[in-house]
Design a protein around this motif. Structure first.
Motif, PDB file in Angstrom:
ATOM      1  N   LEU A   4       0.830  -1.207   0.000  1.00  0.00           N
ATOM      2  CA  LEU A   4       0.000   0.000   0.000  1.00  0.00           C
ATOM      3  C   LEU A   4       0.866   1.259   0.000  1.00  0.00           C
ATOM      4  O   LEU A   4       0.513   2.268  -0.617  1.00  0.00           O
ATOM      5  N   GLY A   5       1.998   1.192   0.701  1.00  0.00           N
ATOM      6  CA  GLY A   5       2.903   2.329   0.729  1.00  0.00           C
ATOM      7  C   GLY A   5       3.426   2.671  -0.648  1.00  0.00           C
ATOM      8  O   GLY A   5       3.616   3.842  -0.982  1.00  0.00           O
ATOM      9  N   LYS A   6       3.642   1.667  -1.485  1.00  0.00           N
ATOM     10  CA  LYS A   6       4.093   1.902  -2.853  1.00  0.00           C
ATOM     11  C   LYS A   6       3.028   2.619  -3.669  1.00  0.00           C
ATOM     12  O   LYS A   6       3.335   3.248  -4.686  1.00  0.00           O
ATOM     13  N   LYS A   7       1.779   2.516  -3.224  1.00  0.00           N
ATOM     14  CA  LYS A   7       0.658   3.193  -3.892  1.00  0.00           C
ATOM     15  C   LYS A   7       0.331   4.526  -3.203  1.00  0.00           C
ATOM     16  O   LYS A   7      -0.717   5.114  -3.448  1.00  0.00           O
ATOM     17  N   ASP A   8       1.251   4.978  -2.332  1.00  0.00           N
ATOM     18  CA  ASP A   8       1.058   6.233  -1.576  1.00  0.00           C
ATOM     19  C   ASP A   8      -0.182   6.188  -0.691  1.00  0.00           C
ATOM     20  O   ASP A   8      -0.887   7.184  -0.516  1.00  0.00           O
ATOM     21  N   PHE A   9      -0.422   5.023  -0.111  1.00  0.00           N
ATOM     22  CA  PHE A   9      -1.574   4.831   0.783  1.00  0.00           C
ATOM     23  C   PHE A   9      -1.005   4.348   2.109  1.00  0.00           C
ATOM     24  O   PHE A   9      -0.509   3.234   2.209  1.00  0.00           O
ATOM     25  N   PHE A  10      -1.069   5.215   3.133  1.00  0.00           N
ATOM     26  CA  PHE A  10      -0.372   4.930   4.374  1.00  0.00           C
ATOM     27  C   PHE A  10      -1.340   4.813   5.545  1.00  0.00           C
ATOM     28  O   PHE A  10      -2.324   5.544   5.634  1.00  0.00           O
ATOM     29  N   PHE A  11      -1.033   3.879   6.461  1.00  0.00           N
ATOM     30  CA  PHE A  11      -1.809   3.678   7.677  1.00  0.00           C
ATOM     31  C   PHE A  11      -0.927   3.968   8.884  1.00  0.00           C
ATOM     32  O   PHE A  11       0.290   3.776   8.850  1.00  0.00           O
ATOM     33  N   LYS A  12      -1.590   4.409   9.954  1.00  0.00           N
ATOM     34  CA  LYS A  12      -0.859   4.723  11.175  1.00  0.00           C
ATOM     35  C   LYS A  12      -0.258   3.470  11.787  1.00  0.00           C
ATOM     36  O   LYS A  12       0.877   3.480  12.266  1.00  0.00           O
ATOM     37  N   ASN A  13      -1.005   2.378  11.776  1.00  0.00           N
ATOM     38  CA  ASN A  13      -0.518   1.112  12.308  1.00  0.00           C
ATOM     39  C   ASN A  13      -1.349  -0.039  11.739  1.00  0.00           C
ATOM     40  O   ASN A  13      -2.333   0.182  11.020  1.00  0.00           O
ATOM     41  N   THR A  14      -0.972  -1.250  12.061  1.00  0.00           N
ATOM     42  CA  THR A  14      -1.641  -2.427  11.499  1.00  0.00           C
ATOM     43  C   THR A  14      -3.066  -2.600  12.015  1.00  0.00           C
ATOM     44  O   THR A  14      -3.896  -3.232  11.348  1.00  0.00           O
ATOM     45  N   SER A  15      -3.375  -2.058  13.183  1.00  0.00           N
ATOM     46  CA  SER A  15      -4.730  -2.213  13.726  1.00  0.00           C
ATOM     47  C   SER A  15      -5.771  -1.515  12.854  1.00  0.00           C
ATOM     48  O   SER A  15      -6.937  -1.911  12.819  1.00  0.00           O
ATOM     49  N   VAL A  16      -5.333  -0.489  12.131  1.00  0.00           N
ATOM     50  CA  VAL A  16      -6.251   0.207  11.220  1.00  0.00           C
ATOM     51  C   VAL A  16      -6.694  -0.734  10.112  1.00  0.00           C
ATOM     52  O   VAL A  16      -7.867  -0.764   9.722  1.00  0.00           O
ATOM     53  N   ILE A  17      -5.777  -1.543   9.618  1.00  0.00           N
ATOM     54  CA  ILE A  17      -6.112  -2.500   8.553  1.00  0.00           C
ATOM     55  C   ILE A  17      -7.114  -3.523   9.067  1.00  0.00           C
ATOM     56  O   ILE A  17      -8.045  -3.923   8.351  1.00  0.00           O
ATOM     57  N   SER A  22     -14.105  -4.616   8.855  1.00  0.00           N
ATOM     58  CA  SER A  22     -15.466  -4.539   9.383  1.00  0.00           C
ATOM     59  C   SER A  22     -16.284  -3.409   8.748  1.00  0.00           C
ATOM     60  O   SER A  22     -17.437  -3.190   9.115  1.00  0.00           O
ATOM     61  N   ILE A  23     -15.699  -2.704   7.785  1.00  0.00           N
ATOM     62  CA  ILE A  23     -16.405  -1.593   7.134  1.00  0.00           C
ATOM     63  C   ILE A  23     -17.553  -2.114   6.277  1.00  0.00           C
ATOM     64  O   ILE A  23     -17.393  -3.079   5.519  1.00  0.00           O
ATOM     65  N   THR A  24     -18.706  -1.487   6.414  1.00  0.00           N
ATOM     66  CA  THR A  24     -19.880  -1.861   5.609  1.00  0.00           C
ATOM     67  C   THR A  24     -20.370  -0.708   4.727  1.00  0.00           C
ATOM     68  O   THR A  24     -21.124  -0.940   3.779  1.00  0.00           O
TER      69      THR A  24
END
Length: 204
Positions: A4-17, A22-24
């Motif tokens: 995802l980082g290679k696609k310029d998409f960054f998360f604060k930590n793995t728990s966000v993933i 659970s997103i609906t």
């Protein structure tokens, strides 16, 4: 995460993933997200025998964070911004009150200018619009002809197979027919939403 980082998409930590699983529902703001602001066309419809300073329009809108103000600042960037603002006030969900020299400017919705005592007639243009007055006198309106991002409807249709799609917009509902045609009936479209409405919807 590395992919995802290679696609310029960054998360604060793995728990966000983990939470993503659970997103609906996916909520999109229409202006500047589904539409491409860089491709929008701006038209000024003036009252007869009206002269305005586009230098001042640029000066005022450059100080605003609203997407339509940004479009105006971009549209009139070639004009000089020669003067300093004496006063600048942005009223969320309504518009801008500003002064340059001895002139007082109002930019915003029909209701906002009417509240400020300006005499004007509502436009029937089926597009986003910003009304404009100087020293209490109506001068005309800016009409924005938005263009949707390339392939955005295909991407939304793909997402719709897995998520509920919601579109929020501060505009009136004149584009609902187009969006229904492109996305189908089972998409939640909410128009005339103020920034507070949008925030409250997300909180819910």
């Amino acid at each position: 995460i590395r992919f995802l980082g290679k696609k310029d998409f960054f998360f604060k930590n793995t728990s966000v993933i983990e939470k993503l699983s659970s997103i609906t529902t996916l909520v999109f703001d229409k202006t500047g997200t589904l539409t491409d602001s860089s491709q929008a066309e701006v038209e000024f419809l003036s009252e007869e025998n009206t002269e305005i300073s586009f230098d001042d329009v640029r000066t005022i809108t450059e100080n605003s964070t609203h997407p339509l103000s940004s479009l105006l600042a971009q549209r009139y960037y070639q004009f000089n911004a020669p003067k300093s603002l004496n006063h600048f006030e942005e009223i969320v969900g309504k518009g801008i009150k500003a002064s340059i020299g001895s002139n007082i400017y109002l930019l915003g919705s029909f209701a906002f200018l009417e509240e400020e005592g300006v005499t004007l007639i509502a436009s029937d243009a089926k597009a986003p619009k910003v009304y404009f007055a100087v020293n209490g006198v109506y001068k005309g309106l800016f009409v924005f002809h938005n263009k949707y991002r390339e392939n955005i409807f295909k991407q939304l249709l793909d997402l719709k197979e897995h998520y509920k799609i919601v579109v929020l917009s501060g505009d009136e509902s004149y584009e609902s027919e187009k969006l229904r045609l492109e996305l189908g009936d089972n998409v939640d479209l909410k128009f005339s939403q103020t920034p507070f409405d949008k925030r409250n919807y997300i909180k819910e």
